[in-house]
Design a protein around this motif. Structure first.
Motif, mmCIF file in Angstrom:
data_model
loop_
_atom_site.group_PDB
_atom_site.id
_atom_site.type_symbol
_atom_site.label_atom_id
_atom_site.label_comp_id
_atom_site.label_asym_id
_atom_site.label_seq_id
_atom_site.Cartn_x
_atom_site.Cartn_y
_atom_site.Cartn_z
ATOM 1 N N ASP A 1 6.617 4.327 -11.614
ATOM 2 C CA ASP A 1 5.903 3.860 -12.840
ATOM 3 C C ASP A 1 5.146 4.485 -13.496
ATOM 4 O OD1 ASP A 1 5.766 1.855 -10.551
ATOM 5 O OD2 ASP A 1 4.011 2.594 -9.628
ATOM 6 N N GLY A 2 6.023 5.259 -14.367
ATOM 7 C CA GLY A 2 5.910 6.425 -15.401
ATOM 8 C C GLY A 2 5.705 7.634 -15.224
ATOM 9 N N ALA A 3 5.339 7.899 -14.051
ATOM 10 C CA ALA A 3 4.362 9.309 -14.208
ATOM 11 C C ALA A 3 5.218 10.091 -12.699
ATOM 12 C CB ALA A 3 2.763 8.690 -13.727
ATOM 13 N N VAL B 1 0.187 3.101 -5.188
ATOM 14 C CA VAL B 1 -0.994 4.513 -5.752
ATOM 15 C C VAL B 1 -1.611 4.758 -5.136
ATOM 16 C CG1 VAL B 1 -1.898 4.808 -8.001
ATOM 17 C CG2 VAL B 1 -0.016 3.076 -7.918
ATOM 18 N N ASP B 2 -2.821 4.379 -3.997
ATOM 19 C CA ASP B 2 -3.127 5.006 -3.174
ATOM 20 C C ASP B 2 -2.955 5.807 -2.434
ATOM 21 O OD1 ASP B 2 -5.589 3.765 -4.024
ATOM 22 O OD2 ASP B 2 -5.197 1.590 -3.101
ATOM 23 N N ALA B 3 -1.596 5.827 -1.931
ATOM 24 C CA ALA B 3 -1.199 6.999 -0.512
ATOM 25 C C ALA B 3 -0.009 8.060 -1.550
ATOM 26 C CB ALA B 3 0.421 5.416 0.002
ATOM 27 N N PRO C 1 10.423 -5.369 -8.427
ATOM 28 C CA PRO C 1 9.007 -6.221 -9.284
ATOM 29 C C PRO C 1 8.016 -5.748 -9.935
ATOM 30 C CG PRO C 1 10.923 -8.164 -8.257
ATOM 31 C CD PRO C 1 10.967 -6.411 -7.452
ATOM 32 N N ALA C 2 7.643 -5.271 -9.053
ATOM 33 C CA ALA C 2 6.140 -4.313 -9.440
ATOM 34 C C ALA C 2 6.698 -2.989 -9.460
ATOM 35 C CB ALA C 2 4.993 -5.262 -8.005
ATOM 36 N N ALA C 3 7.680 -2.045 -8.992
ATOM 37 C CA ALA C 3 7.756 -0.488 -9.181
ATOM 38 C C ALA C 3 8.515 -0.035 -10.565
ATOM 39 C CB ALA C 3 8.099 -0.261 -7.656
ATOM 40 N N SER C 4 9.209 0.862 -10.724
ATOM 41 C CA SER C 4 9.631 1.461 -10.848
ATOM 42 C C SER C 4 10.264 2.499 -10.860
ATOM 43 C CB SER C 4 9.254 1.523 -13.073
ATOM 44 O OG SER C 4 8.574 2.176 -12.981
ATOM 45 N N PHE C 5 11.663 2.794 -10.987
ATOM 46 C CA PHE C 5 11.486 4.372 -10.352
ATOM 47 C C PHE C 5 12.387 5.249 -12.084
ATOM 48 C CE2 PHE C 5 11.520 2.693 -6.599
ATOM 49 C CZ PHE C 5 10.571 3.556 -5.288
ATOM 50 N N THR C 6 12.267 6.227 -12.640
ATOM 51 C CA THR C 6 12.767 6.886 -13.351
ATOM 52 C C THR C 6 13.358 8.081 -13.101
ATOM 53 O OG1 THR C 6 12.074 5.370 -15.574
ATOM 54 C CG2 THR C 6 12.648 7.682 -16.325
#
Length: 285
Positions: free
Chosen positions: A190-192, A23-25, A170-175
């Motif tokens: 991640d939903g955004a 997220v920070d990148a 495990p800790a990421a998603s791509f929609t």
């Protein structure tokens, strides 16, 4: 035709860049100009990008990043492209000798510090960028873009209308959301919405969700004491879901050895991609 995008134009030399995706990148720079974008699991179940650029399709702003460290999963992916320029920033100490011996041109700040710079938008270590034209000038022998198994053409018959599809780590998603107006799937992470600094929301006309038998480092590399690094095998075979033209095609992938390209099939025939950028998400089975 470009063997990586199916678009008209002469093939150029390859530059592969490891791009951060924490997220920070975000938002990233230059990724929209890549021919191929791989999303690969990193430590903690997060994701990073391995973006493959043709020297004839560099970002208009001549900037790519933020650049982060190489991972063990990157090298087998790159083997199918030949000996290419590989830009990254650091790696695990035990992995550095492997990188030095690999069939790539190592293009990290250790080899070419002037081609990298720190941006002003984020704080270190999420603000290191490269000037791709400088890397290609300093490492001029990178392989020319070649056939890695992609086939382009009209969509095959069949497929399931699919407006939205989500791939997860495990800790990421791509929609991926189909946009008929833009003729591509737009990316949310991640939903955004997945933004960029230079090209709006990420998106591509072809999305491949390549299911891989995710495991841990074959060499025993650890991201922290007692925690083995994740590893995404890309040699073998498995399921692949291809999204294009608003439909999903449930097929397979196969790659017999390290020097071979990856074949994608649907209903017993080569699966054709829509010309343009290709995304490949290495999703753990």
């Amino acid at each position: 035709m470009s063997p990586l995008t199916g678009l008209p134009g002469q093939a150029g030399r390859i530059l592969a860049v490891k791009i951060d995706n924490i997220v920070d990148a975000r938002p990233q720079t230059g990724i929209d100009s890549a021919d191929v974008v791989y999303a690969i699991e990193a430590e903690g179940g997060l994701s990073r990008f391995l973006a493959v650029f043709d020297s004839n399709h560099l970002p208009p702003g001549n900037r790519i990043g933020p650049v982060r460290s190489a991972r063990e999963s990157d090298l087998p992916v790159l083997q199918q492209y030949g000996k290419v320029d590989f830009a990254y920033s650091g790696a695990l100490t035990r992995f550095l000798p492997v990188l030095a011996a690999a069939n790539v041109f190592n293009c990290s700040p250790l080899q070419d510090s002037p081609s990298f710079f720190r941006g002003q938008n984020n704080v270190p270590p999420y603000n290191q960028y490269l000037v791709p034209s400088d890397i290609l000038r300093d490492f001029p022998d990178s392989a020319t873009a070649t056939d890695v198994g992609f086939r382009f053409g009209n969509a095959p018959s069949g497929g399931v209308p699919t407006a939205t599809f989500t791939a997860t780590m495990p800790a990421a998603s791509f929609t991926f959301n189909w946009s008929a107006g833009q003729d591509k799937y737009l990316v949310a992470m991640d939903g955004a919405p997945a933004g960029t600094t230079d090209a709006g929301q990420m998106g591509a006309p072809t999305i491949v969700v390549q299911k891989v038998a995710e495991t841990t480092s074959p060499r025993g590399f650890m991201d922290s004491p007692g925690v083995l690094s994740p590893y995404a095998p890309t040699i073998g075979s498995g399921q692949a879901i291809v999204l294009r033209d608003g439909k999903a095609y449930d097929g397979t992938w196969s790659r017999p050895d390290a020097t071979s390209g990856t074949a994608f099939d649907f209903a017993g025939q080569p699966m054709t991609f829509h010309p343009g950028q290709v995304w490949i998400v290495l999703e753990p089975e």
